[in-house]
Scaffold this motif. Structure first.
Motif, PDB file in Angstrom:
ATOM      1  N   UNK A 219       0.844  -1.193   0.000  1.00  0.00           N
ATOM      2  CA  UNK A 219       0.000   0.000   0.000  1.00  0.00           C
ATOM      3  C   UNK A 219       0.881   1.245   0.000  1.00  0.00           C
ATOM      4  N   UNK A 220       0.579   2.169  -0.897  1.00  0.00           N
ATOM      5  CA  UNK A 220       1.259   3.463  -0.920  1.00  0.00           C
ATOM      6  C   UNK A 220       0.358   4.455  -0.202  1.00  0.00           C
ATOM      7  N   UNK A 221       0.790   4.888   0.972  1.00  0.00           N
ATOM      8  CA  UNK A 221      -0.040   5.779   1.787  1.00  0.00           C
ATOM      9  C   UNK A 221      -0.001   7.223   1.297  1.00  0.00           C
ATOM     10  N   UNK A 222       0.991   7.541   0.480  1.00  0.00           N
ATOM     11  CA  UNK A 222       1.113   8.895  -0.045  1.00  0.00           C
ATOM     12  C   UNK A 222       0.672   8.978  -1.493  1.00  0.00           C
ATOM     13  N   UNK A 223       1.123  10.011  -2.166  1.00  0.00           N
ATOM     14  CA  UNK A 223       0.740  10.272  -3.553  1.00  0.00           C
ATOM     15  C   UNK A 223       1.560   9.411  -4.513  1.00  0.00           C
ATOM     16  N   UNK A 224       0.870   8.723  -5.424  1.00  0.00           N
ATOM     17  CA  UNK A 224       1.562   7.944  -6.448  1.00  0.00           C
ATOM     18  C   UNK A 224       2.359   8.864  -7.366  1.00  0.00           C
ATOM     19  N   UNK A 230       9.795  11.069  -7.284  1.00  0.00           N
ATOM     20  CA  UNK A 230      10.991  10.773  -6.492  1.00  0.00           C
ATOM     21  C   UNK A 230      11.863   9.744  -7.199  1.00  0.00           C
ATOM     22  N   UNK A 231      11.249   8.662  -7.674  1.00  0.00           N
ATOM     23  CA  UNK A 231      12.032   7.632  -8.349  1.00  0.00           C
ATOM     24  C   UNK A 231      12.603   8.148  -9.672  1.00  0.00           C
ATOM     25  N   UNK A 232      11.853   8.990 -10.373  1.00  0.00           N
ATOM     26  CA  UNK A 232      12.361   9.554 -11.622  1.00  0.00           C
ATOM     27  C   UNK A 232      13.551  10.460 -11.370  1.00  0.00           C
ATOM     28  N   UNK A 233      13.442  11.313 -10.361  1.00  0.00           N
ATOM     29  CA  UNK A 233      14.551  12.209 -10.027  1.00  0.00           C
ATOM     30  C   UNK A 233      15.758  11.413  -9.528  1.00  0.00           C
ATOM     31  N   UNK A 234      15.508  10.381  -8.715  1.00  0.00           N
ATOM     32  CA  UNK A 234      16.601   9.544  -8.236  1.00  0.00           C
ATOM     33  C   UNK A 234      17.296   8.823  -9.379  1.00  0.00           C
ATOM     34  N   UNK A 235      16.515   8.297 -10.329  1.00  0.00           N
ATOM     35  CA  UNK A 235      17.101   7.620 -11.487  1.00  0.00           C
ATOM     36  C   UNK A 235      17.905   8.604 -12.337  1.00  0.00           C
ATOM     37  N   UNK A 302       7.071   8.268   1.631  1.00  0.00           N
ATOM     38  CA  UNK A 302       5.816   8.383   0.877  1.00  0.00           C
ATOM     39  C   UNK A 302       4.992   7.103   0.996  1.00  0.00           C
ATOM     40  N   UNK A 303       5.626   5.956   0.752  1.00  0.00           N
ATOM     41  CA  UNK A 303       4.897   4.689   0.726  1.00  0.00           C
ATOM     42  C   UNK A 303       4.438   4.262   2.114  1.00  0.00           C
ATOM     43  N   UNK A 304       5.310   4.364   3.104  1.00  0.00           N
ATOM     44  CA  UNK A 304       5.001   3.834   4.432  1.00  0.00           C
ATOM     45  C   UNK A 304       4.320   4.832   5.361  1.00  0.00           C
ATOM     46  N   UNK A 305       4.583   6.130   5.149  1.00  0.00           N
ATOM     47  CA  UNK A 305       4.078   7.137   6.091  1.00  0.00           C
ATOM     48  C   UNK A 305       3.157   8.171   5.465  1.00  0.00           C
ATOM     49  N   UNK A 306       3.004   8.124   4.134  1.00  0.00           N
ATOM     50  CA  UNK A 306       2.138   9.104   3.486  1.00  0.00           C
ATOM     51  C   UNK A 306       2.724  10.498   3.481  1.00  0.00           C
ATOM     52  N   UNK A 307       4.038  10.630   3.354  1.00  0.00           N
ATOM     53  CA  UNK A 307       4.703  11.935   3.390  1.00  0.00           C
ATOM     54  C   UNK A 307       4.275  12.806   2.218  1.00  0.00           C
ATOM     55  N   UNK A 308       4.266  14.110   2.438  1.00  0.00           N
ATOM     56  CA  UNK A 308       3.954  15.078   1.389  1.00  0.00           C
ATOM     57  C   UNK A 308       5.254  15.642   0.820  1.00  0.00           C
ATOM     58  N   UNK A 309       5.121  16.498  -0.175  1.00  0.00           N
ATOM     59  CA  UNK A 309       6.305  17.071  -0.814  1.00  0.00           C
ATOM     60  C   UNK A 309       7.105  17.923   0.162  1.00  0.00           C
ATOM     61  N   UNK A 310       6.433  18.556   1.118  1.00  0.00           N
ATOM     62  CA  UNK A 310       7.143  19.363   2.108  1.00  0.00           C
ATOM     63  C   UNK A 310       7.931  18.492   3.086  1.00  0.00           C
TER      64      UNK A 310
END
Length: 339
Positions: A219-224, A230-235, A302-310
């Motif tokens: 389950x992704x608790x935050x925004x897909x 995040x993954x795109x920028x990391x890649x 994002x996935x585990x805690x539902x973090x926002x961009x801030x």
């Protein structure tokens, strides 16, 4: 200009997809790791016990001294009960103890919490009463905690070897020498390489994410959308790092050695497999220089805690700065032919 970039982009993609062994490995490798760890750790059976201790300086009573002297247990100083419960829910520690208040917290789903509790009971020879409490936060299964790190690790290998190693191979077999006499400019070639590898990584990561989620119901608790960013920028950051490795080298062996020299520390210092909680401060600080650390920590938030961009703005800023530095350095140092 864009036609040349598009042509190289398509050619590089076809080269990758036609190498079926590499293509399938990029898809199957992370899935097999998740399945393997899901089977091994389905009962929460991990090594090393980690016990969080609140107000450790106040732990002067005999029970505390006996318990803190227990071998094969790592005791991690914790500032507050709220912080400790959060780490307990995320499998960063196995039990939380507050000796000053004579109470402790355990995770009902973790066998490590059960055995840590038994160790505390064994140390309480004088039958000192401790109030037992369970973690009040939603617990994260270990495999679900591991999953963002596996995705990040797969991206790291694909980015570094897919750009760094490939460009060096092009230089060694003369492909870059032939391309240098065409109308293609170096920045056009590099742009096509970066975009091609970024496209490949995004697609394969999306497929792996969808497949593992379908099997394990992650389950992704935050925004897909934020997770994808995040993954795109990391890649993108790690691709540019691979470009920096390949900008001058003409030896595949040297490039392979340099890439391995970077990937192994990143795997162990970026909390892909295990938390750095309780390790030496220098190790935790050293991990911050790796782009994989910021990618994995932001994705987990994002996935585990539902973090926002801030909540993950620091990781996003660091990844953006590192991307710019790697890209600029790689572009300035790039040469078609070996010296």
């Amino acid at each position: 200009m864009w036609r040349r970039i598009w042509t190289i982009f398509i050619a590089r993609n076809k080269e990758f997809y036609r190498d079926r062994s590499a293509f399938l490995w990029n898809l199957l490798f992370p899935i097999l790791i998740v399945i393997g760890f899901g089977m091994i750790f389905s009962d929460g059976n991990k090594s090393d016990y980690k016990v969080g201790v609140i107000h450790s300086a106040a732990a002067a009573d005999p029970v505390a001294q006996r318990f803190l002297a227990t071998k094969h247990v790592q005791f991690v100083p914790i500032e507050t009960a709220d912080e400790g419960q959060n780490k307990l829910a995320h499998h960063r520690i196995d039990m939380l103890v507050d000796f000053s208040a004579h109470r402790y917290w355990v995770s009902e789903s973790s066998p490590k919490s059960y055995f840590s509790e038994k160790l505390l009971e064994a140390a309480s020879a004088e039958k000192t009463l401790f109030a037992r409490e369970t973690v009040k936060r939603e617990e994260i299964p270990y495999v679900e905690w591991l999953f963002p790190g596996i995705l990040g690790m797969n991206m790291m290998f694909s980015a570094l070897f897919g750009v760094g190693y490939v460009v060096v191979r092009y230089r060694k077999n003369g492909a870059l020498k032939r391309m240098s006499v065409t109308p293609v400019h170096p920045w056009e070639f590099l742009t096509a390489q970066v975009l091609s590898r970024l496209f490949t990584i995004v697609v394969t990561t999306a497929v792996v994410y969808a497949g593992c989620t379908a099997v394990y119901r992650f389950e992704c608790k935050g925004s897909y959308l934020l997770l994808a960013a995040v993954y795109t920028l990391g890649a993108f950051c790690m691709i540019n790092l691979g470009l920096l490795v390949a900008c001058r080298s003409s030896s595949e062996e040297f490039a392979n050695g340099v890439i391995n020299l970077m990937t192994w520390p990143m795997m162990f210092f970026s909390e892909v497999w295990f938390s750095l909680e309780g390790t030496h401060p220098w190790a935790q600080k050293a991990s911050l220089v790796f782009p994989l650390t910021h990618t994995v920590s932001a994705a987990r938030a994002i996935m585990n805690d539902g973090a926002t961009i801030m909540d993950i703005k620091v990781q996003l800023i660091v990844l953006s700065v590192l991307s710019a530095v790697f890209l600029l350095a790689g572009s300035l140092l790039f040469k078609w032919q070996k010296d």
